[in-house]
Enzyme design. Structure first.
Site, PDB file in Angstrom:
ATOM      1  N   HIS A 122       0.832  -1.202   0.000  1.00 34.77           N
ATOM      2  CA  HIS A 122       0.000   0.000   0.000  1.00 34.77           C
ATOM      3  C   HIS A 122       0.869   1.256   0.000  1.00 34.77           C
ATOM      4  CE1 HIS A 122      -3.772   2.198   0.976  1.00 34.77           C
ATOM      5  NE2 HIS A 122      -2.935   3.037   1.572  1.00 34.77           N
ATOM      6  N   GLU A 123       1.825   1.308   0.909  1.00 30.97           N
ATOM      7  CA  GLU A 123       2.670   2.495   1.018  1.00 30.97           C
ATOM      8  C   GLU A 123       3.634   2.624  -0.161  1.00 30.97           C
ATOM      9  OE1 GLU A 123       1.778   4.643   3.016  1.00 30.97           O
ATOM     10  OE2 GLU A 123       0.477   3.389   4.268  1.00 30.97           O
ATOM     11  N   HIS A 145       1.846   4.574  -2.836  1.00 29.03           N
ATOM     12  CA  HIS A 145       1.940   6.024  -2.627  1.00 29.03           C
ATOM     13  C   HIS A 145       3.342   6.529  -2.973  1.00 29.03           C
ATOM     14  CE1 HIS A 145      -1.978   6.229  -0.818  1.00 29.03           C
ATOM     15  NE2 HIS A 145      -1.648   5.503   0.239  1.00 29.03           N
TER      16      HIS A 145
END
Length: 370
Positions: free
Chosen positions: A18-19, A22
């Site tokens: 997920h990170e 980003h």
């Protein structure tokens, strides 16, 4: 302990992807990333690689993470770095950075499904067990040992696939068209009515409410194992004995024998057995035990299982690499859509919150899968 470790591992993998989503899109948009943290709380480890501008951090609580980007709203930014501040980027770039995390998780799901479908997913063949009268399955003229081939044109190679497709149809309140094949090899098209299911039915086994249950090969009343000094062994039973009658009543299946034993704690039973082709009479007195605050009988015996018959009901679903990509995309899409439908029905009260899978469900499932 295994469940806890598997849960932490699953959370870490989800957070990292997920990170990273980003982070990667932020870099592509030339946003300065100050910190990439796995976990929250006290910093346990921090490292900068070479002349890198990003600090890579492992924190004490591994139940999340964050990517900290340069932003004027969070502190003073030098004039030279202003063009690289998140808040100075065009709206579309900021939107892309924000949605990159969830998109990365979706891509991870596709990747994992793809790997699973290539490796092979074990399952149970979609063969119907006993169809009880009055159920939607009975009204659809389905019969025991019918094979579900497809539902609304979607192939269902396993029982799990059939359940998933039917759940989607139940949430839509639609009826389902079933392509079935009988035990004799004949094919037919059946219509299964789903509209009568209630929200309470989704809290439990909705397939059973429809009258659908997987077929299980019959287990005959043949002794496979005996507990040392149990009531069965004390009464003279041996491995390989076949229970023919109990108190004059025929025992065609193991479940019939179990029901009689459970109903007669500490009561002598006249048991007729077949041993080496010869009939013999035994007197067996089941031991008394407490189960759910009720007294039941037990003799300490397990049935002889026909492993080949049960193994024949198993299937491994796998696909070649290109087809696996298609199936992985389809599965990820279906999972996302059905999850959103369930959440929508929870919001309006049509489905119980019992169906909401949170961290505890993730932990339990991860532990079972480890």
């Amino acid at each position: 302990m295994t469940t806890l470790l598997a849960f932490i591992f699953a959370i870490v993998v989800l957070v990292v992807f997920h990170e990273l989503g980003h982070y990667m899109v932020a870099r592509w948009c030339d946003v300065k990333v100050l910190r990439f943290s796995l976990g929250f709380g006290k910093v346990m480890y921090a490292k900068r690689f070479g002349n890198g501008e990003t600090e890579w951090v492992i924190s004490a609580i591994p139940l999340g993470g964050y990517v900290k980007m340069l932003d004027e709203r969070e502190g003073e930014v030098s004039a030279t770095d202003l063009p690289r501040a998140f808040n100075r980027k065009p709206v579309l770039q900021r939107m892309a950075i924000v949605v990159a995390g969830p998109v990365a998780n979706l891509l991870l799901a596709v990747l994992l499904y793809w790997a699973l479908f290539i490796y092979g997913v074990p399952g149970v063949k979609p063969v119907l067990g006993e169809v009880k009268p009055g159920t939607p399955a009975a009204m659809a003229m389905l019969h025991e040992r019918d094979i579900l081939v497809a539902i609304d044109g979607i192939a269902v190679p396993s029982w799990q696939d059939a359940r998933w497709v039917l759940l989607d149809r139940v949430l839509q309140g639609k009826q389902a068209r079933l392509d079935v094949q009988s035990a004799q090899g004949d094919t037919a098209l059946r219509t299964l009515r789903l509209a009568d299911l209630t929200a309470a039915d989704l809290d439990g086994d909705f397939m059973a409410k429809l009258g659908l249950q997987p077929y299980q090969p019959p287990v005959y009343p043949v002794i496979g194992k005996l507990v040392a000094d149990g009531a069965g062994q004390r009464g003279g039973l041996r491995e390989g004995d076949r229970i023919v009658r109990v108190e004059g009543a025929a025992m065609p299946f193991w479940r019939d024998w179990v029901e009689v034993v459970r109903a007669h704690p500490q009561q002598p039973l006249r048991v007729e057995i077949e041993r080496a082709g010869q009939l013999q009479q035994l007197i067996i007195t089941p031991d008394r035990i407490e189960e759910n605050h009720a007294a039941i009988g037990r003799i300490g015996a397990a049935p002889q299982i026909d492993r080949a018959a049960f193994d024949a009901m198993l299937i491994e679903v796998s696909y070649p690499p290109l087809r696996a990509v298609e199936e992985a995309l389809r599965k990820t899409w279906e999972t996302s859509v059905i999850s959103l439908k369930m959440m929508a029905k929870m919001v309006v009260g049509e489905v119980s919150l019992k169906n909401l899978s949170g961290p505890i469900t993730i932990a339990d499932y991860a532990g079972q899968s480890a």
